[in-house]
Design a protein around this motif. Structure first.
Motif, PDB file in Angstrom:
ATOM      1  N   LYS A  60      41.601  51.347  -7.856  1.00 50.79           N
ATOM      2  CA  LYS A  60      42.974  51.294  -8.379  1.00 50.79           C
ATOM      3  C   LYS A  60      43.257  49.956  -9.040  1.00 50.79           C
ATOM      4  O   LYS A  60      43.918  49.895 -10.081  1.00 50.79           O
ATOM      5  CB  LYS A  60      43.991  51.568  -7.266  1.00 50.79           C
ATOM      6  N   GLN A  61      42.772  48.870  -8.444  1.00 53.98           N
ATOM      7  CA  GLN A  61      42.965  47.539  -9.018  1.00 53.98           C
ATOM      8  C   GLN A  61      42.282  47.445 -10.385  1.00 53.98           C
ATOM      9  O   GLN A  61      42.854  46.940 -11.345  1.00 53.98           O
ATOM     10  CB  GLN A  61      42.421  46.459  -8.074  1.00 53.98           C
ATOM     11  N   LYS A  62      41.040  47.963 -10.459  1.00 54.41           N
ATOM     12  CA  LYS A  62      40.305  47.932 -11.720  1.00 54.41           C
ATOM     13  C   LYS A  62      41.030  48.757 -12.786  1.00 54.41           C
ATOM     14  O   LYS A  62      41.172  48.322 -13.929  1.00 54.41           O
ATOM     15  CB  LYS A  62      38.878  48.471 -11.515  1.00 54.41           C
ATOM     16  N   GLU A  63      41.523  49.941 -12.398  1.00 55.83           N
ATOM     17  CA  GLU A  63      42.255  50.787 -13.338  1.00 55.83           C
ATOM     18  C   GLU A  63      43.531  50.095 -13.819  1.00 55.83           C
ATOM     19  O   GLU A  63      43.877  50.159 -15.003  1.00 55.83           O
ATOM     20  CB  GLU A  63      42.592  52.139 -12.697  1.00 55.83           C
ATOM     21  N   ALA A  64      44.231  49.419 -12.908  1.00 51.37           N
ATOM     22  CA  ALA A  64      45.455  48.703 -13.273  1.00 51.37           C
ATOM     23  C   ALA A  64      45.135  47.568 -14.250  1.00 51.37           C
ATOM     24  O   ALA A  64      45.859  47.364 -15.235  1.00 51.37           O
ATOM     25  CB  ALA A  64      46.150  48.162 -12.026  1.00 51.37           C
ATOM     26  N   GLU A  65      44.050  46.848 -13.994  1.00 54.24           N
ATOM     27  CA  GLU A  65      43.643  45.758 -14.891  1.00 54.24           C
ATOM     28  C   GLU A  65      43.255  46.301 -16.266  1.00 54.24           C
ATOM     29  O   GLU A  65      43.604  45.725 -17.294  1.00 54.24           O
ATOM     30  CB  GLU A  65      42.484  44.973 -14.276  1.00 54.24           C
ATOM     31  N   GLU A  67      44.353  49.036 -17.622  1.00 53.96           N
ATOM     32  CA  GLU A  67      45.598  49.468 -18.267  1.00 53.96           C
ATOM     33  C   GLU A  67      46.342  48.267 -18.846  1.00 53.96           C
ATOM     34  O   GLU A  67      46.852  48.319 -19.965  1.00 53.96           O
ATOM     35  CB  GLU A  67      46.485  50.219 -17.263  1.00 53.96           C
ATOM     36  N   GLN A  68      46.384  47.165 -18.098  1.00 54.69           N
ATOM     37  CA  GLN A  68      47.038  45.956 -18.598  1.00 54.69           C
ATOM     38  C   GLN A  68      46.322  45.428 -19.841  1.00 54.69           C
ATOM     39  O   GLN A  68      46.962  45.012 -20.798  1.00 54.69           O
ATOM     40  CB  GLN A  68      47.076  44.871 -17.509  1.00 54.69           C
ATOM     41  N   MET A  73      46.219  44.803 -25.708  1.00 55.35           N
ATOM     42  CA  MET A  73      45.556  45.025 -26.996  1.00 55.35           C
ATOM     43  C   MET A  73      46.474  45.787 -27.951  1.00 55.35           C
ATOM     44  O   MET A  73      46.546  45.468 -29.147  1.00 55.35           O
ATOM     45  CB  MET A  73      44.232  45.765 -26.796  1.00 55.35           C
ATOM     46  N   GLU A  74      47.187  46.789 -27.425  1.00 57.69           N
ATOM     47  CA  GLU A  74      48.124  47.540 -28.270  1.00 57.69           C
ATOM     48  C   GLU A  74      49.235  46.635 -28.787  1.00 57.69           C
ATOM     49  O   GLU A  74      49.612  46.715 -29.953  1.00 57.69           O
ATOM     50  CB  GLU A  74      48.731  48.714 -27.492  1.00 57.69           C
ATOM     51  N   ARG A  75      49.765  45.759 -27.914  1.00 57.97           N
ATOM     52  CA  ARG A  75      50.806  44.822 -28.339  1.00 57.97           C
ATOM     53  C   ARG A  75      50.276  43.911 -29.440  1.00 57.97           C
ATOM     54  O   ARG A  75      50.960  43.658 -30.437  1.00 57.97           O
ATOM     55  CB  ARG A  75      51.302  43.988 -27.154  1.00 57.97           C
ATOM     56  N   GLU A  76      49.049  43.418 -29.267  1.00 62.18           N
ATOM     57  CA  GLU A  76      48.451  42.529 -30.261  1.00 62.18           C
ATOM     58  C   GLU A  76      48.230  43.263 -31.586  1.00 62.18           C
ATOM     59  O   GLU A  76      48.479  42.715 -32.658  1.00 62.18           O
ATOM     60  CB  GLU A  76      47.126  41.951 -29.739  1.00 62.18           C
ATOM     61  N   GLU A  77      47.781  44.515 -31.523  1.00 60.21           N
ATOM     62  CA  GLU A  77      47.575  45.303 -32.740  1.00 60.21           C
ATOM     63  C   GLU A  77      48.901  45.514 -33.471  1.00 60.21           C
ATOM     64  O   GLU A  77      48.953  45.412 -34.701  1.00 60.21           O
ATOM     65  CB  GLU A  77      46.937  46.657 -32.411  1.00 60.21           C
TER      66      GLU A  77
END
Length: 120
Positions: A60-65, A67-68, A73-77
């Motif tokens: 879950k921690q890896k999935e959350a990371e 996702e972040q 990346m989407e914000r930067e794009e």
């Protein structure tokens, strides 16, 4: 889920996969953790080992990371796209300035537009 309502005793609500309530279990009657584990197994739940719990939390921690990272990346794009659009818009303004031509007429002493003639 478990509901704690102030002075009211805790209630475990068991639901199916569609969210339909199947059963409510009053938890105030259960004195120890072992009794809670036994009740959960009797209700059809599977007890996870400590290793499985650690693995689930790590996943879950890896999935959350991830996702972040994806959201960043989407914000930067989006930021880069806005920046490119602004640069293109500013570039069009610069091009407009470069394309300004000298008029092919002049205004005489009476305020009239008079066509210019090419000198030979």
């Amino acid at each position: 889920g478990v509901e704690y309502g102030g002075e009211n005793p805790a209630v475990l609500t068991i639901s199916d996969d569609d969210g339909n309530e199947i059963e409510e279990v009053q938890l105030f009657d259960i004195a120890t953790n072992e009794e809670i584990h036994e009740m959960m197994i009797n209700k059809g739940f599977e007890r996870k080992s400590d290793v499985e719990i650690v693995e689930m939390k790590a996943k879950k921690q890896k999935e959350a990371e991830e996702e972040q990272t994806r959201l960043a990346m989407e914000r930067e794009e989006r930021r880069e796209a806005r920046s490119r659009k602004l640069q293109e818009k500013n570039g069009e303004k610069d091009n407009d300035k470069r394309e300004i031509k000298e008029p092919d007429y002049y205004i005489d002493e009476n305020g009239e537009n008079v066509p210019k003639h090419d000198e030979m």
